[in-house]
Every structure is written in structure tokens, then in C-alpha cells.
Scaffold this active site. Sequence first.
Site, PDB file in Angstrom:
ATOM      1  N   LYS A  35      38.457  40.139  38.712  1.00 37.53           N
ATOM      2  CA  LYS A  35      37.907  39.045  37.737  1.00 37.53           C
ATOM      3  C   LYS A  35      38.886  37.907  37.676  1.00 37.53           C
ATOM      4  O   LYS A  35      38.509  36.786  38.254  1.00 37.53           O
ATOM      5  CB  LYS A  35      37.445  39.750  36.582  1.00 37.53           C
ATOM      6  CG  LYS A  35      36.602  40.982  36.851  1.00 37.53           C
ATOM      7  CD  LYS A  35      35.742  41.266  35.508  1.00 37.53           C
ATOM      8  CE  LYS A  35      34.840  42.498  35.787  1.00 37.53           C
ATOM      9  NZ  LYS A  35      33.582  42.373  35.327  1.00 37.53           N
TER      10      LYS A  35
ATOM     11  N   TYR B 261      34.420  52.113  33.734  1.00 37.67           N
ATOM     12  CA  TYR B 261      33.487  51.682  34.854  1.00 37.67           C
ATOM     13  C   TYR B 261      34.498  51.024  36.032  1.00 37.67           C
ATOM     14  O   TYR B 261      35.318  50.439  35.766  1.00 37.67           O
ATOM     15  CB  TYR B 261      32.432  50.682  34.514  1.00 37.67           C
ATOM     16  CG  TYR B 261      31.571  49.966  35.480  1.00 37.67           C
ATOM     17  CD1 TYR B 261      30.565  50.723  36.066  1.00 37.67           C
ATOM     18  CD2 TYR B 261      31.960  48.544  35.606  1.00 37.67           C
ATOM     19  CE1 TYR B 261      29.821  49.833  36.979  1.00 37.67           C
ATOM     20  CE2 TYR B 261      31.337  47.914  36.570  1.00 37.67           C
ATOM     21  CZ  TYR B 261      30.213  48.731  37.345  1.00 37.67           C
ATOM     22  OH  TYR B 261      29.378  48.257  38.193  1.00 37.67           O
TER      23      TYR B 261
ATOM     24  N   ASP C  99      42.857  50.691  37.177  1.00 35.01           N
ATOM     25  CA  ASP C  99      41.943  49.623  37.483  1.00 35.01           C
ATOM     26  C   ASP C  99      41.987  48.619  36.534  1.00 35.01           C
ATOM     27  O   ASP C  99      41.795  48.555  35.483  1.00 35.01           O
ATOM     28  CB  ASP C  99      40.575  50.136  37.439  1.00 35.01           C
ATOM     29  CG  ASP C  99      39.484  49.247  37.692  1.00 35.01           C
ATOM     30  OD1 ASP C  99      39.854  48.300  37.987  1.00 35.01           O
ATOM     31  OD2 ASP C  99      38.114  49.630  37.823  1.00 35.01           O
TER      32      ASP C  99
HETATM   33  N1  PLP Z   1      36.410  47.781  37.512  1.00 30.19           N
HETATM   34  C1  PLP Z   1      36.073  47.615  36.166  1.00 30.19           C
HETATM   35  C2  PLP Z   1      37.338  48.085  35.175  1.00 30.19           C
HETATM   36  C3  PLP Z   1      35.231  46.532  35.826  1.00 30.19           C
HETATM   37  O1  PLP Z   1      35.228  46.481  34.498  1.00 30.19           O
HETATM   38  C4  PLP Z   1      34.525  46.282  37.067  1.00 30.19           C
HETATM   39  C5  PLP Z   1      33.097  45.524  36.530  1.00 30.19           C
HETATM   40  O2  PLP Z   1      33.054  44.940  35.568  1.00 30.19           O
HETATM   41  C6  PLP Z   1      34.558  46.938  38.273  1.00 30.19           C
HETATM   42  C7  PLP Z   1      35.766  47.396  38.635  1.00 30.19           C
HETATM   43  C8  PLP Z   1      33.654  46.148  39.460  1.00 30.19           C
HETATM   44  O3  PLP Z   1      33.879  44.831  39.646  1.00 30.19           O
HETATM   45  P1  PLP Z   1      32.849  44.215  40.383  1.00 30.19           P
HETATM   46  O4  PLP Z   1      31.665  43.857  39.516  1.00 30.19           O
HETATM   47  O5  PLP Z   1      33.627  42.602  40.956  1.00 30.19           O
HETATM   48  O6  PLP Z   1      32.513  44.732  41.732  1.00 30.19           O
END
Ligand code: PLP
Length: 450
Positions: free
Chosen positions: A274, A143, A246
Site C-alpha cells: 500500500k 487479513y 505482514d
Molecule cells: N495484507 C494486509 C495486512 C492487508 O490489509 C491487505 C489488504 O487490505 C493485503 C495483505 C492484501 O493486499 P492487496 O489488496 O494489495 O492484495
Amino acid sequence: MSLQGDRTRALYQKGKQYIPYGVNSNFRYWGDDDTLVIARGEGAYIWDADENRYIDYRLGFGPIILGHNHPYVTRRVQEGLQDGTVFAWMTPREIELAERIARMCSVDKVRLSNSGTEATMHALRIARAYTGREKFIKFEGHYHGMHDYVLFSTASAQKGALGSRRSPIPQQISSGIPAHIREYVFCLPFNDFELLERTVAAHWGELAAILFEPMMGNTAGIMPAPGFLQKIRELCDQYGIVMVMDEVKTGFRIAKGGAQEYFGVRADLVTYAKALGNGFPIAAIAGKDEVMMTVHPGQVSLGGTFTGNGIGTAAALAVLDVLDNEPVIERTTANGKRMMEGIGHILTDAGIPHSLSGVPAMFGFALGTDQPPVDFRAYLDSDHGLYEDLSYALIRRGVMPDADGREPWFLSYSHSAAVIDETLNIFEDAVREVARDYKGSPKPSIDVVE
Ligand code: PLP
């Protein structure tokens, strides 16, 4: 029996009048009877509007690395606020933060943003601008946020519609995405060396990026197979593709330098969010000088009104201070190990087949199987119904994991050995309850909304 007490229910019902489904993110909707309203958090604990206390293992979906309402971070943000927030100019804090992220994470250049979604959106644009190519590879069950390009075959996908693993079909996760967006993405099972090589060899001339989570932070913490991240690196080097790691969940959590340090692999671009802010909104896109310098005013767009805002940057500087000066990763890892081992023993003693995966600060487990799942498809064959029953039994007893086993258990620096032991006692009790009815056959999977 509903998870909501009287006050929580009343607040939720009021929220529903003004907010679709009463939540500001679809992931927070657990149905009309079980969606909670949390009034406050402190350290490892959160309290709902009825003053029920929970040991929190969701930690806001991962940001809380130090503990809720961490006093030092809160104080630094309060101090930072005295100076104002946004000025449409740079601030000294932004410059200090970029320097410190570059040092801690072995990246050359950094741009700040506000959320993981923004960070991966910008990273994709940079990769496309750098290569002059438009398509990218992502992996099933990974994700990367809420923008259109990446909402395919995430952890919310249904197995039946993923197609054959020899020729996977990108599964669109939401309505409202223009149909042709699907033409830009290849979605592959994680850890499949042969399929990755074949796809890259056939399409490299169109591929701007391979975008991936270094471990499956949205599918039970499944780890990369030995050599898989190195294979991505090798293919990106060979074919001039931008490697985009990511680290929105792994960054500042699984090691000070994140997954790049943990796995010993350096990507071209990395996204953070995060844990960088311990709950305050801040994110970063970072990477190698040559790729990051594609961002060029007037040529390649990257910005936003709130990028580098005073609150997020003050919080991030405070988080990095604590990471630098205290044994955050070491202690979280030691306590997480204690927890993983404890969970393993309790499930074994109860005769429930299981497989733990991930790292101590962020781990998951599949039930009904003792074969460690290596990808999203394999994870979907585990017993989600049993996992959900166990989660609800835990929540009713004051321990709060996500009810969906795809979401890992997160630990923070505030989850002391005593908190872990309290959790394990409750875990044993909850397992006893669900084991009574366990017949050994997988129940149908739960629905997930995105
Ligand atoms: N990338 C990863 C690996 C994530 O787990 C998440 C959210 O859980 C995101 C991107 C998206 O982040 P945000 O919720 O701060 O937009």
C-alpha cells in the site's frame, strides 16, 4: 436515503451491466443504492461523480500516505514513463528501490511484486521452502489478501462459527477454495499468549510460518499486547519457524521503517504494499538474507511479468524521497493524535461508551463498550449498528470513513490540522444525530462481503 446522486447512480447502473455488482473489488460494494463512483481525488479530498466532496479517511484502504494525486509522485511517474515500463530485464530503478527499502526498513534482501496478495503468497512459499514444512499459524481478524491459503477467519468471519477459543475452528471465508486447503492453517485469537505457545508446542514440526499483522489493520487497529510480538519472535527462534510480519498496511505508514521499527521487533520476512506506492501498484517481500536466499531460480519460484514495473518503481522512489525529506510521519502522527483526542472527547460528551485503538496514522474505535477489545472476538461484541449509523451520518456530511468499523481511519500527510478541525466539527454534528436515538444496546452486526 441513497448516497448516490443522479450521475453516480447512472454510472453505477451502467457499470453493473458489465462488471459483477458494478465493482472491481467486493469490498467496494455497499449495496445497489450506496456504492459510489469517485471521479477524482486531490490531497485529503475525493469527489464523487456528482461533484460531492468528501474528506477521505479510507484512502483507498490505506495506500495514500501523502495525499491523493500527490504532485511530486505524479511528476516522477510521468518522467519514469518516458523510459517505458517492462523489459523482462532489471532496470536501474528497481536496484535503487531495493537498496533504499533495505536501508529504511532494516532488511537484507528485497523482491518486488505488485500487490499485498502477491507479497503474502510469495512469503508463504519462501517460508515453506525454507523450512520444508507446510502449515502455518495466522490470527483471527487478520487479513492477508485474496489467495486461497489465507482466506480463513479474516475480519469477515462470523463469530458463531469460530468455535471455542481453546480450540478455534478456521472459518473459510469464500466458496471456491478447495476443502483441503483448510488443513494447512491454524487460526488463533490475537494476543493469546497461552494458546499460541500451546499450538506451537504441539505442532511445531509441521509449522513453516507464523503470519500476522503487527497491529490489527483489518480489525479497528487493535494493538498487540505488550510482549506479544516478542513472544512470536521467541517461539519462531525456538522452533525454527519463519516469522512473517505482514506490513501491507503498517509499512511506510506508522514509522519510516514500519512496524518493525515502531515495535522494535525484527521478523524473518516482511511484506509491504500500500503506502509504498501512494496508490500506484507496487509491493515487496523482504527479509533476512538467509531466508530470502531460499528463492533460487529453478528451485523456488518467485516472479511475475509486472514485478518491478516502471510505474510502480518510479512511484515508490518518489514516495521514499518524500518520506526521507519531509516530516510525513511526524506531522501525520501529530494530526492523527488531534483527531483521536477530538473523537474521544465528542463521544464522551455525548455519553456514548467507546474505546479507541491503533496509532494516529491508522486508528479505529469500538462503540458501545469502554473495554478496549484485544482480539477479533471481543471487537465483534461492540455496537456495529451504531458505528454504521454514525459513518453514514458522516458521509452525508462530507466526511468519508468506512462504514465498517473494522476498517481503520487512515490519515495522510495532506490531512492538515485545519482538515482535522473541519472533520471534528462535522463529527460532533453527526454524533449529535445518532446520539438522539442511542439506547445503549448493541444492534446486530452488519454483513461484510469479501
Ligand atoms: N495484507 C494486509 C495486512 C492487508 O490489509 C491487505 C489488504 O487490505 C493485503 C495483505 C492484501 O493486499 P492487496 O489488496 O494489495 O492484495
